[in-house]
Each structure stands twice: as structure tokens, then as C-alpha cells.
Design a protein around this motif. Structure first.
Motif, PDB file in Angstrom:
ATOM      1  N   TRP A   1       0.824  -1.207   0.000  1.00  0.00           N
ATOM      2  CA  TRP A   1       0.000   0.000   0.000  1.00  0.00           C
ATOM      3  C   TRP A   1       0.861   1.261   0.000  1.00  0.00           C
ATOM      4  O   TRP A   1       1.997   1.266   0.488  1.00  0.00           O
ATOM      5  CB  TRP A   1      -0.924   0.021   1.227  1.00  0.00           C
ATOM      6  N   TRP A   2       0.270   2.356  -0.471  1.00  0.00           N
ATOM      7  CA  TRP A   2       0.937   3.657  -0.545  1.00  0.00           C
ATOM      8  C   TRP A   2       0.902   4.349   0.810  1.00  0.00           C
ATOM      9  O   TRP A   2      -0.124   4.393   1.480  1.00  0.00           O
ATOM     10  CB  TRP A   2       0.247   4.523  -1.588  1.00  0.00           C
ATOM     11  N   ASP A   3       2.061   4.859   1.241  1.00  0.00           N
ATOM     12  CA  ASP A   3       2.165   5.652   2.460  1.00  0.00           C
ATOM     13  C   ASP A   3       2.427   7.094   2.054  1.00  0.00           C
ATOM     14  O   ASP A   3       3.549   7.433   1.644  1.00  0.00           O
ATOM     15  CB  ASP A   3       3.304   5.136   3.338  1.00  0.00           C
ATOM     16  N   PRO A   4       1.413   7.974   2.140  1.00  0.00           N
ATOM     17  CA  PRO A   4       1.592   9.355   1.667  1.00  0.00           C
ATOM     18  C   PRO A   4       2.575  10.166   2.492  1.00  0.00           C
ATOM     19  O   PRO A   4       3.124  11.146   2.007  1.00  0.00           O
ATOM     20  CB  PRO A   4       0.173   9.942   1.768  1.00  0.00           C
ATOM     21  N   ASP A   5       2.795   9.778   3.750  1.00  0.00           N
ATOM     22  CA  ASP A   5       3.727  10.535   4.587  1.00  0.00           C
ATOM     23  C   ASP A   5       5.176  10.250   4.203  1.00  0.00           C
ATOM     24  O   ASP A   5       6.002  11.157   4.097  1.00  0.00           O
ATOM     25  CB  ASP A   5       3.501  10.203   6.060  1.00  0.00           C
ATOM     26  N   ARG A   6       5.500   8.967   4.008  1.00  0.00           N
ATOM     27  CA  ARG A   6       6.882   8.602   3.675  1.00  0.00           C
ATOM     28  C   ARG A   6       7.125   8.533   2.173  1.00  0.00           C
ATOM     29  O   ARG A   6       8.252   8.321   1.739  1.00  0.00           O
ATOM     30  CB  ARG A   6       7.226   7.254   4.313  1.00  0.00           C
TER      31      ARG A   6
ATOM     32  N   GLY B   1     -18.616  10.780   1.049  1.00  0.00           N
ATOM     33  CA  GLY B   1     -18.868  11.913   1.928  1.00  0.00           C
ATOM     34  C   GLY B   1     -17.605  12.641   2.331  1.00  0.00           C
ATOM     35  O   GLY B   1     -16.486  12.154   2.182  1.00  0.00           O
ATOM     36  N   TYR B   2     -17.811  13.842   2.875  1.00  0.00           N
ATOM     37  CA  TYR B   2     -16.676  14.684   3.262  1.00  0.00           C
ATOM     38  C   TYR B   2     -15.798  14.031   4.321  1.00  0.00           C
ATOM     39  O   TYR B   2     -14.564  14.018   4.180  1.00  0.00           O
ATOM     40  CB  TYR B   2     -17.179  16.044   3.745  1.00  0.00           C
ATOM     41  N   PRO B   3     -16.360  13.471   5.423  1.00  0.00           N
ATOM     42  CA  PRO B   3     -15.485  12.838   6.417  1.00  0.00           C
ATOM     43  C   PRO B   3     -14.657  11.700   5.817  1.00  0.00           C
ATOM     44  O   PRO B   3     -13.492  11.509   6.179  1.00  0.00           O
ATOM     45  CB  PRO B   3     -16.465  12.322   7.477  1.00  0.00           C
ATOM     46  N   TYR B   4     -15.263  10.951   4.893  1.00  0.00           N
ATOM     47  CA  TYR B   4     -14.527   9.865   4.243  1.00  0.00           C
ATOM     48  C   TYR B   4     -13.394  10.423   3.386  1.00  0.00           C
ATOM     49  O   TYR B   4     -12.240   9.955   3.461  1.00  0.00           O
ATOM     50  CB  TYR B   4     -15.480   9.030   3.397  1.00  0.00           C
ATOM     51  N   ASP B   5     -13.683  11.418   2.572  1.00  0.00           N
ATOM     52  CA  ASP B   5     -12.648  12.004   1.708  1.00  0.00           C
ATOM     53  C   ASP B   5     -11.510  12.601   2.532  1.00  0.00           C
ATOM     54  O   ASP B   5     -10.343  12.543   2.137  1.00  0.00           O
ATOM     55  CB  ASP B   5     -13.263  13.075   0.809  1.00  0.00           C
ATOM     56  N   ARG B   6     -11.859  13.171   3.682  1.00  0.00           N
ATOM     57  CA  ARG B   6     -10.841  13.803   4.526  1.00  0.00           C
ATOM     58  C   ARG B   6      -9.925  12.769   5.189  1.00  0.00           C
ATOM     59  O   ARG B   6      -8.750  13.035   5.428  1.00  0.00           O
ATOM     60  CB  ARG B   6     -11.541  14.667   5.587  1.00  0.00           C
ATOM     61  N   GLN B   7     -10.459  11.585   5.492  1.00  0.00           N
ATOM     62  CA  GLN B   7      -9.702  10.598   6.261  1.00  0.00           C
ATOM     63  C   GLN B   7      -9.131   9.451   5.443  1.00  0.00           C
ATOM     64  O   GLN B   7      -8.254   8.731   5.923  1.00  0.00           O
ATOM     65  CB  GLN B   7     -10.614   9.987   7.344  1.00  0.00           C
ATOM     66  N   LYS B   8      -9.600   9.257   4.222  1.00  0.00           N
ATOM     67  CA  LYS B   8      -9.306   8.011   3.521  1.00  0.00           C
ATOM     68  C   LYS B   8      -7.823   7.770   3.253  1.00  0.00           C
ATOM     69  O   LYS B   8      -7.379   6.622   3.210  1.00  0.00           O
ATOM     70  CB  LYS B   8     -10.087   7.942   2.213  1.00  0.00           C
ATOM     71  N   ASN B   9      -7.044   8.827   3.115  1.00  0.00           N
ATOM     72  CA  ASN B   9      -5.623   8.634   2.822  1.00  0.00           C
ATOM     73  C   ASN B   9      -4.833   8.102   4.011  1.00  0.00           C
ATOM     74  O   ASN B   9      -3.675   7.709   3.866  1.00  0.00           O
ATOM     75  CB  ASN B   9      -4.997   9.943   2.337  1.00  0.00           C
ATOM     76  N   LYS B  10      -5.447   8.076   5.198  1.00  0.00           N
ATOM     77  CA  LYS B  10      -4.765   7.521   6.369  1.00  0.00           C
ATOM     78  C   LYS B  10      -4.730   5.997   6.330  1.00  0.00           C
ATOM     79  O   LYS B  10      -3.934   5.379   7.044  1.00  0.00           O
ATOM     80  CB  LYS B  10      -5.477   7.950   7.661  1.00  0.00           C
ATOM     81  N   PHE B  11      -5.604   5.392   5.507  1.00  0.00           N
ATOM     82  CA  PHE B  11      -5.789   3.950   5.566  1.00  0.00           C
ATOM     83  C   PHE B  11      -5.256   3.260   4.316  1.00  0.00           C
ATOM     84  O   PHE B  11      -5.221   3.837   3.233  1.00  0.00           O
ATOM     85  CB  PHE B  11      -7.275   3.611   5.725  1.00  0.00           C
ATOM     86  N   GLN B  12      -4.870   2.002   4.488  1.00  0.00           N
ATOM     87  CA  GLN B  12      -4.459   1.197   3.344  1.00  0.00           C
ATOM     88  C   GLN B  12      -5.666   0.836   2.489  1.00  0.00           C
ATOM     89  O   GLN B  12      -5.590   0.851   1.260  1.00  0.00           O
ATOM     90  CB  GLN B  12      -3.768  -0.079   3.835  1.00  0.00           C
ATOM     91  N   ASP B  13      -6.772   0.476   3.130  1.00  0.00           N
ATOM     92  CA  ASP B  13      -8.000   0.100   2.430  1.00  0.00           C
ATOM     93  C   ASP B  13      -9.155   0.844   3.096  1.00  0.00           C
ATOM     94  O   ASP B  13      -9.869   0.289   3.933  1.00  0.00           O
ATOM     95  CB  ASP B  13      -8.202  -1.417   2.521  1.00  0.00           C
ATOM     96  N   PRO B  14      -9.362   2.101   2.745  1.00  0.00           N
ATOM     97  CA  PRO B  14     -10.346   2.919   3.472  1.00  0.00           C
ATOM     98  C   PRO B  14     -11.769   2.391   3.378  1.00  0.00           C
ATOM     99  O   PRO B  14     -12.544   2.519   4.332  1.00  0.00           O
ATOM    100  CB  PRO B  14     -10.220   4.299   2.821  1.00  0.00           C
ATOM    101  N   GLU B  15     -12.154   1.800   2.238  1.00  0.00           N
ATOM    102  CA  GLU B  15     -13.512   1.271   2.126  1.00  0.00           C
ATOM    103  C   GLU B  15     -13.736   0.129   3.116  1.00  0.00           C
ATOM    104  O   GLU B  15     -14.828  -0.026   3.662  1.00  0.00           O
ATOM    105  CB  GLU B  15     -13.784   0.816   0.696  1.00  0.00           C
ATOM    106  N   ARG B  16     -12.710  -0.674   3.351  1.00  0.00           N
ATOM    107  CA  ARG B  16     -12.838  -1.757   4.325  1.00  0.00           C
ATOM    108  C   ARG B  16     -13.009  -1.186   5.736  1.00  0.00           C
ATOM    109  O   ARG B  16     -13.739  -1.741   6.555  1.00  0.00           O
ATOM    110  CB  ARG B  16     -11.613  -2.667   4.273  1.00  0.00           C
ATOM    111  N   ILE B  17     -12.343  -0.074   6.023  1.00  0.00           N
ATOM    112  CA  ILE B  17     -12.484   0.552   7.338  1.00  0.00           C
ATOM    113  C   ILE B  17     -13.925   1.016   7.548  1.00  0.00           C
ATOM    114  O   ILE B  17     -14.499   0.832   8.632  1.00  0.00           O
ATOM    115  CB  ILE B  17     -11.509   1.736   7.481  1.00  0.00           C
ATOM    116  N   VAL B  18     -14.530   1.618   6.515  1.00  0.00           N
ATOM    117  CA  VAL B  18     -15.920   2.068   6.638  1.00  0.00           C
ATOM    118  C   VAL B  18     -16.838   0.861   6.800  1.00  0.00           C
ATOM    119  O   VAL B  18     -17.772   0.872   7.615  1.00  0.00           O
ATOM    120  CB  VAL B  18     -16.331   2.904   5.414  1.00  0.00           C
TER     121      VAL B  18
END
Length: 725
Positions: A34-39, A662-679
């Protein structure tokens, strides 16, 4: 050209600023790289699939690190220290500005280090300038007031920013310890102590005193007299006393310290005092034992006896044959994993022993369980003896990047709740993962007592935080480094633990297949069919709902909050003992929520969201006010008789599929490897909290029309129909 490295069973691919094309990205995602946007790198677990993909992309091979237990390297090898500074009074009196600045830096560095976990979650904010000014003010106040002490008393040492054992944020400003006394001095740059809802300075001073008396092992063993003072340094401050705490000012600070030190000797056991453990208070443990036995703690008696007996047998085997073992207990939602863990604490701590501790990184769960125990036991501290926050445990026993911890907890059995949410190396920011840290502590326990047991309570599909998505592979990686540990796991988990050979013992008795939460009614099969993005169908969900409707479990749907209030009034009459309350996803949109709850604020620390310090009272009954909603972060691992699950627009049906949006999803999704699975996991948690009944509240918003029709087409009753039957 892309390059890759393998370190500690983790693979990292660096494209050096060039974005890989869709085909390459697809290949990496397929093997969980997965992509790590910080590193600015791609990363994942090291296995045959990820290495093959890395070789294909990078066109080469790379040497990998050994799987034997690594020697952790520290920038400077030092034993863990539980305080920032220890300074003689005379040295503070004689200090010049350069010395004060040097001490201020040591204080800042120490506090930033021990608060590293919190700093990481708040963008690494350093110690504030206001805090730095408090320290400098404190030094100057001491220098100007205590220069009147005689020379012998100026030899006593003051301890700055001592971390009370078993806590993270509890640090008295200054401690003065003698052979007979432990004195806490809390400094405030104020005219008088603040005692309002925003801050209670007196309560803080009382808390330090009570903690030292009740929980500090050496203080209790040495029977030290504990004192606590508030020191107001403002020139207009007035001395006095409030709720038993004496308030000192410039006019009487010298006299108070001079009197306290009269006839005292320097503490001959100061090193032991500073490295003291948190004591488990045998009298409190005995009281907890009585509460467990009498069933006074809600839902703890709902235990799978077969699993519990097997776990206790493995523990006894470890004790007798000097073993190191990890036991992974998993099961369906509501099957009683928490209850099994709590029962192990009860069984192993009988007679006032302190042999097992229940650890959880789930702050709200810790808060609720401690609150329940304290309410039954009429003690503010009783719950802390059986339930401990993982953050506090890490602070006390994990090594930091610069300091190697050698402390050994009193307990030999560590029960780690929600093991599926263990933090990886990047999230923990200590150079290793949470499982690796627990194994390190386990090694210290074994070296001292000839056995050690780790118990992980593992819930599938319930990862909801960033840094927790690696899952079981973190435990496998730690086991590969600690080769003399064996692991007991069910068939379901053992398939995810390859390469362990004979050290892996498969035992399905540690799998809990039946939900105890809802009177042995398992709604997890319906939940999987209803909200899973993959491998489920509307027909499958309809069939599972039909099976549930043959049981006493009631699930209905509404778009009208007034009908929820009507049903709440009915429950108050028919089932006054029931707890009901609003649950919500962490990705809910405020604008959508306001369609059914006008004016609600569900933002960070919003007025209508349950926050830290409120979970205990909320789950104890405030939930029935229906004035606040508890997010997934607050209700994971907990339950209600009738949860009201509010769909806030973050997970919807669109053209026959579940979609995260949604906005909260768009704001947080880059923190996760698989954001849809988190939701998806958000709703897997929300929809498995019920013991008796569940209401789905879907606001009248066009974005949720298809979602509402999906549940109606499934055969779910509307609330007003079911409520009037």
C-alpha cells in the motif's frame, strides 16, 4: 528506476518521485502493498507474493534481514527513567540563566518523549511555550523562597515531572521524598486555585496524594506519610486551605518546607522509589473477586466455560513446565471474548494475588469497565486494578527509541484485548510493533518467573483505526523473532500463521462460535450478508434476516426520530432495565444527521457526541437520554440492549452496491491502506452491538433513499409496524 528493501519482515518500494502506472499499482495492491503518503513509499508485509512483485517491478533482488530475534539499537543506551530531573535545592538557588535553560530543555525533551504517542496523534506538537514558562517560574520561585533554608536542608533533592506508575499523564510538578515522607508540590501561576468545570486544581492535588497512597508500591511498603500541596506563585496569591489541601504562597512556602524537612533524612531508597511499580492493592483485588463471583459486574458471567477451562489449563501447563505461550482467542461478535479475558483475571488473581492483568487499547471500553467496577465497589480506584489501558502499560513497560526498559510487571499473564487492532511499527513510533513490545515484556517476565503467558482476544473484521490494518501478520512476525514461544490458535487463525511449524498448536476450543450478547442469537451472519461489499448478495441478506426474524431478536428500520422516541417510551415501561442509545459511524456527515436530528453537532468533541470521561455514565444509563451518539471508537467491544444505529451518509447503497463516500470519508481516507474496508468495518461493529433489539435510523436524505429501500426490500419491518404489534 524503482528500488526496494526488506527490513524486519517488511517490504518497502521506492519509486523516487515517479508515480507508477495503474497496472503496477494494481499488482502491488493485489498483494497488499500500500501507498504511504507521509513517507512517499509503497509498503507491505514481506512474503513470497510481495517479494515476487517487488522483484518484477524493480528488476532485481535484495538481501533480507534475519528472522532471529534482533538486537534493538538505541541512539543512546540508557535505562528507562520515570522522571525528568532530580536537583538539590541548593543547586536551584545557585543556578544562573544558562543552567535554568539547560534544565528547561531536559524537562521539555523528557515530556515530549513520554508524550510521543499523543504528540504523534496531534501532528507532533511540542511542549507549549506556556509550559516552558511554568518551569522557569517554578525554578525562580524556589530559588527566591528556599534560600532561607539552612544548608543541611538545602541538600534535599527535588524531583521534577515524575510519572506516577501505571499512568501516562499523571505527573506532579515536584516531589520531595525523604526516608519517611513523600510530598507532592503542584505549582500554579495563579492568585488562587481554579475549581470550576474546566479545571479543578484541588482535585488534581488530591488525586496525586491518593495515587501515591493507594498505588505506589514502595510508598505503601515503606508506609511513607504522603502530603500534597498547591503552590500559587502569583504575587497577589493568598494562602489557605481547600478540601483538605493546603495552599501555599510566597509568604509561607519556606516555613512549610522547613517544617516538613525538620528531623528528616535523605531518602536511602530513592532509586527503588523512583522505579517503583504500581501496586495492585490486595484488598481491592479481593473485593473484585467477590463481585465477579456474585455476578455483580454486568455480562461478565456470560462466559464460554469450555474455552475458559482450556485457557486455564494452558496457563497451568506454562507454569508447571516453564513455557512461554501466546493464546489467541477468537469468535463471532458478541461471543464473549471480553468475558473470557475478564474471567481469566478473576481466576488467576484469587486470594489477592496480582498474576493477570487485562489490557486494552480501547479507551472507552477501559473507562466503562472501570466505571462499572468502581460503582459496584464504591471505590474510585478499584477498577484500575483489574482493567488497565494499553497506553498506560506501554508508558510503564515498553522501551522508547532512546531508552531501554528493563521493568517487569507484577503480573505474569498479560491479556491483550482486541488483538486484531495491534499497532504496527509506524503507528507505535518506537521502532517496533505492539506485539513485539508485548513479547519483549514477556521475555522479562519469563526471565524472572520461569513462565510467561500472553493472551490475545482477536475479533475478525473489526479494524477501524489507521496503523491497525496489518492484523495477524504482526503477531506472526513477532513469533518468528521469538522462536521459543508457542502459540495456541483455532483453525481459522492458524491458517494465517504460516511458518511456525510445531510451535503452532491448533485448538478449536479457543474459538467462540456462539453469540452470548443476544441470548445466544448470532446476528453476525446477517450482518455479513447485509453490509459486506464482497461475497454477499441481497438474497443472502434477505434469507439471513428471515432466520433472525424467527428468533426474539427484533430489527426494524425508520426514517422518523419521533417513532424512535415512541419506542423508547415503550421500552421504559415494558423493559425498564434495558439500555438503549444512539450509535453512529466515524464517517457520518453532519448535514445528513441533521436531517433527522436538527441542530446536532457531531464534529470533534461536538455537543452531541460522547467523549472521553463520559463513556462510563453513558453506558450506565445516560444513553437513554438520546441526546448524544456514541461513535464506533466509543462502542467497539461494548453493547446495548437496543442500539439505535444512525446511518449518516458515509456508507450507502448506490446502484446495488455499498459505497463509501462523503466529506469525512474524503478527509480521512488517505490515512488507511484500504479505506472502504475501514468504513465497512464501522458498520460491522455498529450492527453487532445489540442484545435484544436494534433500530436502524436512516435520515430523509436523497443520498440514503436506496439504502432505506434496500432494507425494506430485505423484508425488514418499519419501526411503527413492529412497535404497535
Amino acid at each position: 528506476m524503482a528500488t526496494y528493501t526488506v527490513v524486519d519482515n517488511k517490504i518497502k518500494i521506492d519509486f523516487h518521485g515517479i508515480k507508477p502506472d495503474a497496472t503496477v499499482r494494481g499488482k502491488m495492491k493485489a498483494v497488499k502493498i500500500w501507498w504511504d503518503p507521509d513517507r512517499k513509499i509503497w509498503h507491505g508485509p514481506k512474503n513470497s507474493d510481495t517479494v515476487a512483485v517487488a522483484n518484477e517491478i524493480c528488476g532485481g533482488t535484495v538481501s533480507v534481514s534475519s528472522t532471529v530475534t534482533p538486537v534493538r539499537r538505541y541512539a543512546r543506551i540508557e535505562p528507562a527513567k520515570d522522571y525528568a530531573l532530580k536537583i538539590k535545592i541548593k543547586d536551584i538557588i545557585a543556578a544562573d540563566k544558562a543552567q535554568l535553560d539547560s534544565w528547561e530543555k531536559e524537562l521539555r525533551d523528557y515530556v515530549n518523549e513520554i508524550m510521543g504517542e499523543d504528540n504523534a496523534s496531534h501532528d507532533g506538537d511540542p511542549v507549549s511555550k506556556s509550559q516552558e514558562s511554568v518551569w522557569i517560574n517554578c525554578f525562580k520561585f524556589i530559588a527566591s523562597t528556599l534560600n532561607g533554608l539552612d544548608s543541611e536542608k538545602q541538600e534535599f533533592e527535588l524531583i521534577f515531572e515524575y510519572s506516577l506508575p501505571g499512568t501516562v499523564h499523571e505527573r506532579p510538578d515536584i516531589l520531595l521524598v525523604t526516608d519517611k515522607k513523600a510530598i507532592s508540590l503542584e505549582f500554579k501561576q495563579k492568585c488562587a486555585p481554579q475549581v470550576d468545570d474546566n479545571k479543578d486544581d484541588v482535585a488534581q492535588a488530591i488525586r496525586y496524594k491518593e495515587w501515591l497512597e493507594n498505588h505506589h508500591k514502595v510508598t505503601r511498603e515503606k508506609a511513607l506519610e504522603v502530603k500534597s500541596y498547591l503552590v500559587c506563585t502569583h504575587k497577589a496569591a493568598v494562602s489557605g486551605s481547600l478540601r483538605g489541601i493546603q495552599i501555599l504562597t510566597k509568604s509561607d512556602f519556606l516555613d512549610a518546607i522547613d517544617s516538613e524537612l525538620e528531623g528528616q533524612l535523605a531518602c536511602s531508597f530513592i532509586d527503588a522509589w523512583l522505579s517503583s511499580m504500581k501496586t495492585e492493592m490486595p484488598d481491592m483485588l479481593q473485593a473484585i473477586e467477590i463481585m465477579y463471583r456474585d455476578g455483580k459486574i454486568p455480562y461478565i458471567s456470560d462466559v464460554n466455560e469450555k474455552c475458559l477451562k482450556k485457557v486455564l489449563a494452558y496457563i497451568e501447563d506454562a507454569k508447571t513446565n516453564h513455557k512461554k505461550i501466546l493464546i489467541l482467542i477468537n469468535g463471532v461478535p458478541g461471543a464473549g471474548k471480553t468475558a473470557v479475558g475478564q474471567s481469566v483475571v478473576f481466576e488467576e488473581n484469587q486470594g489477592g494475588a496480582a498474576n493477570a492483568v487485562y489490557l486494552s487499547g480501547n479507551g472507552p471500553l477501559v473507562e466503562v469497565l472501570q466505571y462499572q467496577i468502581n460503582q459496584v465497589g464504591h471505590s474510585e480506584y478499584m477498577g484500575e486494578n483489574a482493567i488497565q489501558g494499553m497506553k498506560e502499560f506501554k508508558s510503564g513497560y515498553f522501551s522508547s527509541p532512546t531508552r531501554q526498559n528493563t521493568k517487569v510487571p507484577e503480573q505474569s499473564i498479560l491479556i491483550f484485548d482486541e488483538a486484531q487492532r495491534a499497532w504496527d511499527e509506524e503507528k507505535l513510533k518506537r521502532g517496533y510493533s505492539e506485539p513485539e513490545g508485548l513479547f519483549d515484556v514477556g521475555e522479562r517476565i519469563y526471565n524472572e518467573r520461569n513462565y510467561a503467558v500472553l493472551i490475545g482476544l482477536y475479533g475478525n473484521g473489526q479494524v477501524i483505526y489507521d496503523g491497525e490494518e496489518t492484523g495477524l501478520s504482526l503477531w506472526r512476525d513477532a513469533l518468528l523473532r521469538h522462536r521459543d514461544w508457542c502459540v495456541i490458535a483455532s483453525d481459522e487463525l492458524s491458517s494465517e500463521l504460516p511458518g511456525l511449524g510445531s510451535r503452532l498448536i491448533e485448538d478449536n476450543d479457543v474459538f467462540l462460535p456462539i453469540s452470548l450478547r443476544a441470548d445466544f442469537i448470532d446476528c453476525s451472519k446477517w450482518v455479513e450478508q447485509a453490509i459486506n461489499r464482497n461475497g454477499s448478495t441481497p438474497q443472502g441478506a434477505k434469507d439471513e434476516l428471515a432466520e433472525l426474524q424467527k428468533t426474539s431478536m427484533r430489527i426494524c428500520v425508520t426514517r422518523d426520530m419521533s417513532k424512535v422516541h415512541t419506542r423508547a417510551r415503550e421500552m421504559d415501561v415494558d423493559h425498564p432495565e434495558w439500555k438503549y442509545g444512539m450509535l453512529i459511524s466515524n464517517f457520518a456527515e453532519q448535514s445528513v444527521v441533521r436531517r433527522v436530528l436538527p441542530g446536532w453537532n457531531i464534529g470533534w468533541n461536538g455537543a452531541n457526541v460522547v467523549t472521553k470521561g463520559e463513556y462510563g455514565p453513558w453506558f450506565a444509563g445516560n444513553c437513554k437520554l438520546l441526546s448524544k451518539a456514541c461513535t464506533v471508537y466509543g462502542n467497539q467491544g461494548l453493547e446495548l440492549d437496543c442500539p439505535i444505529v444512525l446511518f449518516g451518509g458515509g456508507y450507502i447503497r448506490r446502484r446495488g452496491q455499498w459505497v463509501a463516500r462523503g466529506y469525512p470519508y474524503d478527509r480521512q481516507k488517505n490515512k488507511f491502506q484500504d479505506p472502504e474496508r475501514i468504513v465497512e468495518n464501522n458498520f460491522r461493529v455498529l450492527l453487532t452491538r445489540a442484545r435484544k433489539e436494534m433500530i436502524l435510523l436512516i435520515p430523509e436524505d436523497p443520498v440514503l433513499d436506496e439504502t432505506y429501500q434496500y432494507f425494506i426490500a430485505m423484508g425488514m419491518d418499519e419501526l411503527y409496524i413492529q412497535a404497535t404489534k
